[in-house]
Scaffold this active site. Structure first.
Site, short mmCIF file in Angstrom:
data_model
loop_
_atom_site.label_atom_id
_atom_site.label_comp_id
_atom_site.label_asym_id
_atom_site.label_seq_id
_atom_site.Cartn_x
_atom_site.Cartn_y
_atom_site.Cartn_z
N CYS A 182 1.13 -0.78 0.42
CA CYS A 182 -0.29 -0.09 -0.33
C CYS A 182 1.05 1.20 -0.10
O CYS A 182 1.99 1.15 0.22
CB CYS A 182 -1.04 0.38 1.49
SG CYS A 182 -1.96 -1.62 1.31
N GLY A 223 -0.38 0.05 -4.42
CA GLY A 223 -1.70 -0.18 -4.42
C GLY A 223 -2.52 0.04 -5.56
O GLY A 223 -3.24 2.26 -5.26
N ASN A 239 0.47 1.38 6.28
CA ASN A 239 1.33 0.28 4.77
C ASN A 239 1.88 -1.08 5.47
O ASN A 239 3.60 -0.66 6.77
CB ASN A 239 2.34 1.28 4.10
CG ASN A 239 3.32 0.28 3.41
OD1 ASN A 239 4.52 0.65 3.23
ND2 ASN A 239 2.54 -0.61 2.96
N GLY A 240 1.52 -2.09 5.40
CA GLY A 240 2.22 -3.03 5.75
C GLY A 240 1.39 -3.61 6.44
O GLY A 240 -0.17 -4.19 5.81
N TYR A 286 12.00 -4.46 -6.53
CA TYR A 286 10.52 -4.64 -7.90
C TYR A 286 9.67 -3.26 -7.20
O TYR A 286 9.13 -2.79 -7.68
CB TYR A 286 9.80 -5.39 -7.82
CG TYR A 286 8.30 -5.56 -8.01
CD1 TYR A 286 8.53 -4.46 -9.59
CD2 TYR A 286 7.31 -6.18 -7.82
CE1 TYR A 286 6.69 -5.19 -9.96
CE2 TYR A 286 6.00 -5.31 -8.38
CZ TYR A 286 5.93 -5.43 -9.65
OH TYR A 286 4.99 -5.13 -9.95
#
Length: 485
Positions: free
Chosen positions: A16, A42, A117-118, A257
């Site tokens: 995210c 996201g 995020n996570g 990536y």
């Protein structure tokens, strides 16, 4: 949902992206711009919550930032000089509007909005305990667990209740929280997920990547340190570190990536590191060939590095369309197969009669690699060699990356030779785990305390996996019960 990656059906899904700004007149508009820069992280849903000094205002929607937050009426409905935003790809919880962040709740101390995020690796167990104690959940997202822990904490101040909540969770989190008292940004003690801080005039900005600061014209200041809480209140900034110091383990796949190549992490260019990975790959696994061809777009920097190190010419042998979202659903397999070429097509005039080296960032299920190798052969390539700018992905991630279950990972089922046979390449090689660390400036991977979280490659998870252990225990009990019966 439209995708920005033509090969997204066989990639690890970006976790995210979060963005927050405090002290800016056009906070919501700037947040929308920042989220545009983080869209790659996201692509299922997006949301923005703002605060005008009296009330919180929220707009959440399925889909991209473009089309949802590029209308004046939407931004005007988000007044205030403080805002927090989120772009989402679901790693836990269903794909539904109720799970779109920022999540918002009215606590005893006032409004509380959070963007995460996570992934919390003990959220299921915490949720069960909270529900038994009377908490009522409105979403299936692990992030809501944090809100309930804050709400039920017995500490007096909101900050102390927030710290109390964080000390109960396990796993990975970069959080931006917005309250009537100010904004709080923090990372988990291992710093698994990224978070940076910047300045735009007198305003303070937090974002998942530095590229979001560039887009809004802000100046990069520093990373939020692992285990650090940065509080912005009435224009003042203070930092506290409530956790015992630990050796950081940031996600190594950000370098491979997830992050945009024009971002900066740990004071280094993501792009330059990816080129270095490609160069290391050429040193470790050279091959006689005529062309080095990237799998667009994520394989491009590594392919440049491979070409420069090997002396083999770099060429764009796969041309991608930037105007195609999801593949059209067609009634017959033959027609559906043709839809693949809407997204990407081989440059046949270049490839025919050539020995090619394909460079990609990873192999997940292997279905995309199989298609691309066949595409090269159909275009007339005499040899197709595949080189991967990461070690084999053999393990699932439980820290905010939507990894297929381990049984579906090609590298979990086959060795390199078996994978080569599956994708029908003339040869296949991956950069070694030590080679990956060397590209990041290390001597190699330290066996006892490696510098990064590389669990997807090694299975060495840096935290306990409470929920996963609980599921495994239930599965084992069910198997035992079945055998007894």
């Amino acid at each position: 949902m439209f995708s920005t990656n033509p090969f997204d059906d066989d990639k690890l899904r970006e976790e995210c992206g979060v963005f927050g700004i405090a002290g800016a007149e056009d906070a919501a508009a700037l947040t929308a711009l920042g989220l545009h820069a983080l869209q790659h992280r996201g692509q299922e849903a997006a949301g923005i919550c703002s605060y005008d000094g009296t009330q919180f205002h929220t707009h959440r929607a399925m889909g991209h930032i473009a089309g949802n937050f590029d209308r004046d009426e939407v931004i005007r409905a988000l007044p205030g000089d403080v805002a927090v935003g989120h772009v989402r790809y679901s790693t836990t919880g269903e794909t539904a509007l109720r799970n779109v962040q920022p999540l918002y709740a009215e606590l005893s101390s006032g409004g509380f909005a959070v963007a995460h995020n996570g992934n919390l690796s003990n959220a299921m167990r915490l949720r069960r305990d909270l529900v038994r104690a009377g908490s009522i959940f409105q979403s299936t997202s692990d992030t809501e667990t944090i809100i309930h822990l804050v709400a039920t904490s017995s500490y007096r101040t909101l900050l102390d209740r927030f710290i109390d909540a964080l000390k109960q969770v396990e796993g990975a989190y970069s959080l931006i929280c917005m309250t009537p008292e100010g904004m709080i940004a923090c990372r988990d003690p291992l710093g698994i997920r990224p978070l940076v801080m910047g300045r735009l005039g007198d305003s303070v900005i937090f974002a998942s990547e530095s590229v979001a600061l560039d887009v809004v014209g802000a100046t990069y200041e520093r990373e939020v340190d692992p285990g650090e809480l940065v509080i912005v209140q009435n224009g003042e900034i203070r930092s506290i570190r409530p956790f015992a110091p630990q050796a950081a383990r940031p996600c190594i796949f950000e370098w491979v990536y997830f992050s945009r190549p024009d971002s900066i992490a740990d004071e280094r260019s993501i792009y330059s590191v990816r080129k270095a990975i490609g160069a290391q790959l050429a040193i470790e696994d050279p091959v006689d060939a005529d062309l080095v061809i990237p799998v667009p777009d994520s394989g491009t920097p590594a392919a440049i590095g491979y070409a420069q190190e090997s002396g083999i010419p770099f060429e764009l042998g796969i041309i991608r369309s930037h105007y195609v979202g999801r593949t059209f659903i067609q009634p017959r397999d033959e027609v559906r197969h043709l839809g693949v070429k809407l997204k990407h097509n081989a440059n046949s005039a270049l490839i025919k009669g050539k020995r090619v080296v394909l460079i990609d960032d990873s192999i997940v299920r292997g279905t995309t690699s199989l298609k691309i190798v066949q595409m090269m052969r159909d275009a007339g390539a005499t040899e197709v060699h595949m080189r991967i700018a990461s070690p084999p992905t053999r393990h699932s991630c439980f820290y905010g990356v939507d990894t297929p279950e381990r049984a579906k990972l090609l590298a979990a089922k086959h060795d390199t030779q078996g994978m080569r046979d599956y994708i029908h390449a003339d040869s296949l090689a991956f950069v070694s785990i030590d080679g990956l660390y060397k590209a990041l400036g290390e001597e190699g991977r330290a066996k006892i305390r490696p510098k990064y979280c590389d669990a997807c490659f090694t299975g060495d998870y840096p935290t306990t996996l409470t929920d996963q252990d609980d599921v495994s225990a239930v599965d084992q009990f069910a198997m035992l019960e079945e055998r007894v019966s």
